[in-house]
Motif scaffolding. Structure first.
Motif, PDB file in Angstrom:
ATOM      1  N   PHE A 132       0.832  -1.206   0.000  1.00 29.15           N
ATOM      2  CA  PHE A 132       0.000   0.000   0.000  1.00 29.15           C
ATOM      3  C   PHE A 132       0.866   1.256   0.000  1.00 29.15           C
ATOM      4  CE2 PHE A 132      -3.063   3.090   1.724  1.00 29.15           C
ATOM      5  CZ  PHE A 132      -4.114   2.871   0.847  1.00 29.15           C
ATOM      6  N   ALA A 133       1.992   1.199   0.688  1.00 28.54           N
ATOM      7  CA  ALA A 133       2.919   2.341   0.667  1.00 28.54           C
ATOM      8  C   ALA A 133       3.435   2.591  -0.754  1.00 28.54           C
ATOM      9  CB  ALA A 133       4.080   2.081   1.620  1.00 28.54           C
ATOM     10  N   GLY A 134       3.760   1.505  -1.462  1.00 28.68           N
ATOM     11  CA  GLY A 134       4.196   1.649  -2.846  1.00 28.68           C
ATOM     12  C   GLY A 134       3.103   2.206  -3.725  1.00 28.68           C
ATOM     13  N   TRP A 140       0.661   9.400  -5.666  1.00 30.50           N
ATOM     14  CA  TRP A 140       0.658  10.635  -4.877  1.00 30.50           C
ATOM     15  C   TRP A 140       0.814  11.923  -5.709  1.00 30.50           C
ATOM     16  CZ3 TRP A 140      -1.111  11.385  -0.242  1.00 30.50           C
ATOM     17  CH2 TRP A 140      -0.850  12.598   0.399  1.00 30.50           C
ATOM     18  N   PRO A 141       1.650  11.967  -6.757  1.00 29.95           N
ATOM     19  CA  PRO A 141       1.765  13.215  -7.529  1.00 29.95           C
ATOM     20  C   PRO A 141       0.461  13.647  -8.181  1.00 29.95           C
ATOM     21  CG  PRO A 141       3.597  11.757  -8.013  1.00 29.95           C
ATOM     22  CD  PRO A 141       2.613  10.960  -7.220  1.00 29.95           C
ATOM     23  N   VAL A 246      -0.176   0.101 -11.391  1.00 29.20           N
ATOM     24  CA  VAL A 246       1.155  -0.171 -11.942  1.00 29.20           C
ATOM     25  C   VAL A 246       1.030  -0.647 -13.386  1.00 29.20           C
ATOM     26  CG1 VAL A 246       3.232  -1.579 -11.739  1.00 29.20           C
ATOM     27  CG2 VAL A 246       2.109  -0.721  -9.682  1.00 29.20           C
ATOM     28  N   ILE A 247       0.090  -1.556 -13.640  1.00 20.85           N
ATOM     29  CA  ILE A 247      -0.113  -2.073 -14.995  1.00 20.85           C
ATOM     30  C   ILE A 247      -0.576  -0.955 -15.919  1.00 20.85           C
ATOM     31  CG2 ILE A 247      -1.472  -3.678 -16.404  1.00 20.85           C
ATOM     32  CD1 ILE A 247      -1.590  -5.513 -13.929  1.00 20.85           C
ATOM     33  N   ALA A 248      -1.472  -0.093 -15.414  1.00 21.09           N
ATOM     34  CA  ALA A 248      -1.949   1.029 -16.230  1.00 21.09           C
ATOM     35  C   ALA A 248      -0.790   1.974 -16.576  1.00 21.09           C
ATOM     36  CB  ALA A 248      -3.040   1.794 -15.482  1.00 21.09           C
ATOM     37  N   ALA A 249       0.067   2.246 -15.594  1.00 21.26           N
ATOM     38  CA  ALA A 249       1.219   3.121 -15.841  1.00 21.26           C
ATOM     39  C   ALA A 249       2.206   2.465 -16.803  1.00 21.26           C
ATOM     40  CB  ALA A 249       1.913   3.444 -14.514  1.00 21.26           C
ATOM     41  N   LEU A 250       2.393   1.154 -16.667  1.00 16.93           N
ATOM     42  CA  LEU A 250       3.281   0.425 -17.572  1.00 16.93           C
ATOM     43  C   LEU A 250       2.755   0.468 -19.002  1.00 16.93           C
ATOM     44  CD1 LEU A 250       5.791  -1.364 -17.886  1.00 16.93           C
ATOM     45  CD2 LEU A 250       4.353  -3.347 -17.378  1.00 16.93           C
ATOM     46  N   LEU A 262      11.910   7.023 -11.996  1.00 11.00           N
ATOM     47  CA  LEU A 262      12.392   6.354 -10.790  1.00 11.00           C
ATOM     48  C   LEU A 262      11.231   6.072  -9.848  1.00 11.00           C
ATOM     49  CD1 LEU A 262      14.755   5.350  -9.057  1.00 11.00           C
ATOM     50  CD2 LEU A 262      14.985   7.691  -8.170  1.00 11.00           C
ATOM     51  N   ARG A 263      10.258   6.988  -9.783  1.00 11.53           N
ATOM     52  CA  ARG A 263       9.082   6.789  -8.929  1.00 11.53           C
ATOM     53  C   ARG A 263       8.344   5.511  -9.314  1.00 11.53           C
ATOM     54  NH1 ARG A 263       5.765   9.755  -5.654  1.00 11.53           N
ATOM     55  NH2 ARG A 263       7.097  11.579  -5.960  1.00 11.53           N
ATOM     56  N   PHE A 264       8.155   5.289 -10.614  1.00  6.01           N
ATOM     57  CA  PHE A 264       7.461   4.096 -11.084  1.00  6.01           C
ATOM     58  C   PHE A 264       8.223   2.836 -10.696  1.00  6.01           C
ATOM     59  CE2 PHE A 264       7.009   0.801 -14.350  1.00  6.01           C
ATOM     60  CZ  PHE A 264       5.642   0.540 -14.257  1.00  6.01           C
ATOM     61  N   ILE A 265       9.546   2.858 -10.855  1.00  6.04           N
ATOM     62  CA  ILE A 265      10.366   1.689 -10.538  1.00  6.04           C
ATOM     63  C   ILE A 265      10.309   1.376  -9.043  1.00  6.04           C
ATOM     64  CG2 ILE A 265      12.719   0.781 -10.498  1.00  6.04           C
ATOM     65  CD1 ILE A 265      13.259   2.444 -13.029  1.00  6.04           C
ATOM     66  N   VAL A 266      10.487   2.408  -8.204  1.00  2.00           N
ATOM     67  CA  VAL A 266      10.473   2.208  -6.750  1.00  2.00           C
ATOM     68  C   VAL A 266       9.100   1.716  -6.287  1.00  2.00           C
ATOM     69  CG1 VAL A 266      10.654   3.357  -4.512  1.00  2.00           C
ATOM     70  CG2 VAL A 266      12.307   3.879  -6.330  1.00  2.00           C
ATOM     71  N   ALA A 267       8.028   2.371  -6.789  1.00  2.28           N
ATOM     72  CA  ALA A 267       6.673   1.986  -6.397  1.00  2.28           C
ATOM     73  C   ALA A 267       6.361   0.551  -6.815  1.00  2.28           C
ATOM     74  CB  ALA A 267       5.654   2.946  -7.019  1.00  2.28           C
TER      75      ALA A 267
END
Length: 289
Positions: A132-134, A140-141, A246-250, A262-267
Motif C-alpha cells: 500500500f505504501a508503494g 501521490w503526484p 502499476v499495470i496502467a502506468a506500464l 524512478l518513482r514508477f520503478i520504486v513503487a
C-alpha cells in the motif's frame, strides 16, 4: 499446487488485472472530456457485458442449463460499484480516485478476513503495508484536494467491489456466475435509465468506449477474476489489486511513450515486494499442521 497449475494461475491473474487497468483507462477516456454521460456509460457498460457473456454462455452450454445463476446481492454490488465508479470519476482526479478506490477495497477485504476470525500473520501485515505504501507513492503526484461527493461515491464503489470480489471466492462456475450477475443488473439499469432520461449525452466514440469497457474489460475480465479467486485468500486477492495502477502506468510507458521514472520503478518494487510477503505468509500458514 503443481508448477503448471501455478503458471496458469499466474497468467490468468495477470490477464484479469490487466483488464481492470484497461477498464480504468477506458472509463477515464470516456468521462474526462466527457464524450458520454456517466449514466449512459454505466448502462451501456453493464448491458454490453451482459449480452456478450450470455452469448458466450449459450454457445458453451448449448442444450445444457447453467450450473449456477449468480446472485442478486452480487449483482447489486456490481451495479453499485459501476455506477459509483463512473460518477466519482467526474469529480476526482485519476490518482485521487485510484487511491480511494483501491484503499477501500483493501480495507474491506482485510476487515472481512478479521470478521471471519482469520488472524493475519505479522508478515501479512508487513506485506499489506509495504504494497500500500508503494501504491500511495505511485499515485501521490496526481492526488489533489478531493471533492467530498467524489470521495463518498468512490468509497462506496470500493466497498461494493470488495464485497463482489469476496463473494466470487465461492464461485464454482465463473462464466455462468459472472454472466448472470451482469444480467441481473438489468432491473437496476432500467431504474437508472428512468431517473436519467433527458440527461443522456451520447457520441459514437463514447458508446464504443463503453462497449469495450463492458464487453471486454469488465465482462471477460471479471470472469477471469472469478476463475482465480477460488485459489486466492481474501488478503491475497485484496493486495494483488494494488497492481492495477502499476499495470496502467506500464501500459502508458509501452504504448503512449510516457517516460520511465524512478518513482514508477520504486513503487513497482514496493508493491511487488509487499505482494510477495503476503503470498509467502499464506504459504507458511498453509504448510503448518
Amino acid at each position: 499446487m503443481k508448477p503448471a497449475a501455478t503458471l496458469s494461475l499466474f497468467g490468468l491473474t495477470a490477464l484479469a488485472l490487466t483488464a481492470f487497468a484497461a477498464n480504468s483507462v477506458l472509463t477515464r477516456m470516456a468521462l474526462a472530456e466527457p464524450i458520454i454521460d456517466a449514466s449512459s456509460f454505466t448502462l451501456i457498460r453493464l448491458l454490453s457485458g451482459s449480452i456478450v457473456l450470455m452469448l458466450i454462455l449459450a454457445f458453451r452450454l448449448r442444450k445444457q442449463s447453467a450450473p449456477t445463476k449468480g446472485s442478486w446481492l452480487s449483482s447489486l454490488m456490481l451495479f453499485v460499484y459501476a455506477l459509483g465508479f463512473s460518477f466519482a470519476y467526474l469529480m476526482l482526479e485519476t490518482g485521487t480516485g485510484a487511491l480511494i478506490l483501491f484503499g477501500m477495497v483493501q480495507i474491506t477485504m482485510v476487515v472481512a478476513s478479521l470478521i471471519k476470525g482469520q488472524r493475519l500473520a505479522r508478515l501479512e501485515w508487513l506485506g499489506i503495508g509495504t504494497a500500500f505504501a508503494g501504491f500511495v507513492y505511485l499515485v501521490w503526484p496526481e492526488v489533489s484536494t478531493p471533492s467530498i461527493s467524489g470521495v463518498v461515491l468512490m468509497s462506496i464503489a470500493g466497498i461494493a467491489w470488495g464485497v463482489y470480489t469476496l463473494r466470487g471466492r465461492a464461485s464454482q462456475a465463473p462464466l455462468a456466475d459472472t454472466a448472470y450477475n451482469f444480467t441481473r443488473t438489468l432491473p437496476f439499469l432500467l431504474l437508472l435509465g428512468l431517473f436519467s432520461i433527458g440527461q443522456f449525452e451520447l457520441s459514437t466514440q463514447g458508446i464504443m468506449l463503453a462497449v469495450l469497457s463492458g464487453a471486454i474489460a469488465s465482462g471477460l475480465g471479471y470472469t477471469l477474476w472469478y476463475s482465480v479467486l477460488t485459489h486466492l485468500g481474501a488478503t491475497q486477492a485484496g493486495v494483488l489489486q494494488l497492481l492495477v495502477p502499476v499495470i496502467a502506468a506500464l501500459g502508458g510507458i509501452l504504448f503512449v511513450s510516457e517516460p520511465l521514472t524512478l518513482r514508477f520503478i520504486v513503487a513497482s518494487l514496493l508493491i511487488l515486494g509487499g505482494i510477495y510477503l503476503v503470498i509467502q505468509a499464506r504459504t507458511k500458514t498453509a504448510s503448518q499442521p
